[in-house]
Design a protein around this motif. Structure first.
Motif, PDB file in Angstrom:
ATOM      1  N   PHE A 275       0.518  -0.768   0.115  1.00  0.00           N
ATOM      2  CA  PHE A 275      -0.095   0.338  -0.173  1.00  0.00           C
ATOM      3  C   PHE A 275       0.973   1.381   0.334  1.00  0.00           C
ATOM      4  O   PHE A 275       0.787   2.062  -0.776  1.00  0.00           O
ATOM      5  N   ILE A 276       2.279   1.396   0.375  1.00  0.00           N
ATOM      6  CA  ILE A 276       2.755   2.894   0.716  1.00  0.00           C
ATOM      7  C   ILE A 276       2.901   2.594  -0.217  1.00  0.00           C
ATOM      8  O   ILE A 276       3.564   4.097  -0.370  1.00  0.00           O
ATOM      9  N   ARG A 277       3.955   2.129  -0.840  1.00  0.00           N
ATOM     10  CA  ARG A 277       4.413   2.209  -2.162  1.00  0.00           C
ATOM     11  C   ARG A 277       3.410   2.197  -3.282  1.00  0.00           C
ATOM     12  O   ARG A 277       4.180   2.124  -4.242  1.00  0.00           O
ATOM     13  N   SER A 278       2.158   2.209  -3.382  1.00  0.00           N
ATOM     14  CA  SER A 278       1.649   2.362  -4.514  1.00  0.00           C
ATOM     15  C   SER A 278       0.940   3.732  -4.476  1.00  0.00           C
ATOM     16  O   SER A 278       0.935   4.575  -3.917  1.00  0.00           O
ATOM     17  N   LYS A 279       0.010   4.237  -6.327  1.00  0.00           N
ATOM     18  CA  LYS A 279      -0.150   5.580  -5.693  1.00  0.00           C
ATOM     19  C   LYS A 279      -1.257   5.674  -4.788  1.00  0.00           C
ATOM     20  O   LYS A 279      -1.957   6.577  -4.211  1.00  0.00           O
ATOM     21  N   HIS A 280      -1.967   4.914  -4.472  1.00  0.00           N
ATOM     22  CA  HIS A 280      -3.048   5.030  -3.181  1.00  0.00           C
ATOM     23  C   HIS A 280      -2.575   5.258  -2.401  1.00  0.00           C
ATOM     24  O   HIS A 280      -3.258   6.975  -1.796  1.00  0.00           O
ATOM     25  N   PHE A 281      -1.379   5.383  -1.893  1.00  0.00           N
ATOM     26  CA  PHE A 281      -1.195   5.956  -0.937  1.00  0.00           C
ATOM     27  C   PHE A 281      -0.406   7.210  -1.713  1.00  0.00           C
ATOM     28  O   PHE A 281      -0.678   8.530  -0.969  1.00  0.00           O
ATOM     29  N   THR A 282       0.620   7.869  -2.927  1.00  0.00           N
ATOM     30  CA  THR A 282       0.992   8.616  -2.700  1.00  0.00           C
ATOM     31  C   THR A 282       0.076   9.569  -3.384  1.00  0.00           C
ATOM     32  O   THR A 282       0.531  11.441  -3.653  1.00  0.00           O
ATOM     33  N   TYR A 283      -0.577   9.335  -3.978  1.00  0.00           N
ATOM     34  CA  TYR A 283      -1.994   9.768  -4.685  1.00  0.00           C
ATOM     35  C   TYR A 283      -2.951  10.522  -3.875  1.00  0.00           C
ATOM     36  O   TYR A 283      -3.808  11.584  -3.588  1.00  0.00           O
ATOM     37  N   ASP A 284      -4.174   8.899  -3.935  1.00  0.00           N
ATOM     38  CA  ASP A 284      -4.840   8.802  -3.461  1.00  0.00           C
ATOM     39  C   ASP A 284      -5.149   9.244  -1.754  1.00  0.00           C
ATOM     40  O   ASP A 284      -6.168  10.193  -1.192  1.00  0.00           O
ATOM     41  N   CYS A 285      -4.425   9.350  -1.047  1.00  0.00           N
ATOM     42  CA  CYS A 285      -4.172   9.926   0.152  1.00  0.00           C
ATOM     43  C   CYS A 285      -4.148  11.025   0.606  1.00  0.00           C
ATOM     44  O   CYS A 285      -3.877  11.479   1.667  1.00  0.00           O
ATOM     45  N   LEU A 286      -3.993  12.223  -0.293  1.00  0.00           N
ATOM     46  CA  LEU A 286      -3.110  13.617  -0.276  1.00  0.00           C
ATOM     47  C   LEU A 286      -4.688  14.997  -0.536  1.00  0.00           C
ATOM     48  O   LEU A 286      -5.780  13.987  -0.278  1.00  0.00           O
ATOM     49  N   ARG A 287      -4.774  15.368   0.336  1.00  0.00           N
ATOM     50  CA  ARG A 287      -5.119  16.649   0.969  1.00  0.00           C
ATOM     51  C   ARG A 287      -6.191  17.226   0.013  1.00  0.00           C
ATOM     52  O   ARG A 287      -5.549  17.458  -1.466  1.00  0.00           O
ATOM     53  N   ASP A 288      -7.521  16.915  -0.423  1.00  0.00           N
ATOM     54  CA  ASP A 288      -7.867  17.492  -1.859  1.00  0.00           C
ATOM     55  C   ASP A 288      -7.107  18.966  -2.460  1.00  0.00           C
ATOM     56  O   ASP A 288      -6.628  18.967  -3.490  1.00  0.00           O
ATOM     57  N   CYS A 289      -6.915  19.305  -1.179  1.00  0.00           N
ATOM     58  CA  CYS A 289      -6.003  21.044  -1.575  1.00  0.00           C
ATOM     59  C   CYS A 289      -5.138  21.045  -2.796  1.00  0.00           C
ATOM     60  O   CYS A 289      -4.574  21.413  -3.359  1.00  0.00           O
ATOM     61  N   ILE A 290      -3.877  19.648  -2.425  1.00  0.00           N
ATOM     62  CA  ILE A 290      -2.274  19.557  -2.450  1.00  0.00           C
ATOM     63  C   ILE A 290      -3.375  18.557  -3.922  1.00  0.00           C
ATOM     64  O   ILE A 290      -2.667  19.247  -4.876  1.00  0.00           O
ATOM     65  N   LYS A 291      -3.998  17.943  -4.538  1.00  0.00           N
ATOM     66  CA  LYS A 291      -4.543  17.372  -5.821  1.00  0.00           C
ATOM     67  C   LYS A 291      -5.425  18.374  -6.818  1.00  0.00           C
ATOM     68  O   LYS A 291      -4.811  18.413  -7.815  1.00  0.00           O
ATOM     69  N   VAL A 292      -5.535  19.059  -6.204  1.00  0.00           N
ATOM     70  CA  VAL A 292      -6.267  20.435  -6.797  1.00  0.00           C
ATOM     71  C   VAL A 292      -5.691  21.427  -7.039  1.00  0.00           C
ATOM     72  O   VAL A 292      -5.307  21.664  -8.405  1.00  0.00           O
ATOM     73  N   ASP A 293      -4.233  21.967  -6.636  1.00  0.00           N
ATOM     74  CA  ASP A 293      -3.204  22.550  -6.746  1.00  0.00           C
ATOM     75  C   ASP A 293      -1.957  22.444  -6.410  1.00  0.00           C
ATOM     76  O   ASP A 293      -1.288  23.125  -5.061  1.00  0.00           O
TER      77      ASP A 293
END
Length: 173
Positions: free
Chosen positions: A41-59
């Protein structure tokens, strides 16, 4: 074959402190250990992207602080494995540390909200990692940006009965 699917994402904030909580349903073609599930899990995009705060994903270039750990340099042995009681002890010990000042009340508010979710987690195995356990120059951190955090820790739970992995990222910047 492994698969993680986002079930829900919650952000709990009090001023400059917060919990970023993401739940995933998982499935595996074969029986594997909890340590392996967390490591995958920690080496997947689910951790490195999906778990990011919404503000980071947006900007992503908005200057927001992201994850503090350079996960490529983190080993499963860097986590402390625990049951529910160990997580409660970790959090209670944390809130009872002496140097909080007025910020303890904000932590108490997010802790209360977390415990509302936490009590719904069934028989899980928990993995905890905190930036306080390492030197600030450790290769486990992502550059100087991670030093800004007053605290930063992760609590990951694995519930094999429900096939549910829950990550809570705790930050204070």
């Amino acid at each position: 074959m492994t698969a993680f699917e986002t079930k829900r994402h919650i952000e709990i904030d009090e001023r400059y402190q917060g919990i970023n909580l993401t739940e995933f349903v998982f499935s595996f073609d074969k029986q594997i250990e909890n340590d392996q599930i967390v490591d995958i899990f920690i080496r997947s995009k689910h951790f490195t992207y999906d778990c990011l705060r919404d503000c980071i994903k947006v900007d992503p270039d908005g200057g927001y602080l992201g994850q503090a750990f350079n996960i490529e340099n983190v080993k499963i042995s860097d986590f402390k494995k625990s049951k529910k009681e160990g997580v409660i002890k970790f959090l209670i010990d944390f809130i009872n540390e002496p140097n909080w000042g007025d910020d303890r009340n904000d932590f108490a508010k997010i802790l209360d909200k977390f415990f509302e979710i936490f009590k719904t987690l069934n028989e899980s195995v928990f993995y905890i990692i905190s930036k306080d356990w390492f030197d600030k120059d450790d290769e486990k951190f992502i550059g100087p940006g991670s030093w800004v955090y007053t605290y930063y820790f992760l609590i990951i739970s694995v519930d094999r009965n429900a096939n549910l992995l829950t990550l809570s990222e705790w930050t204070y910047d």
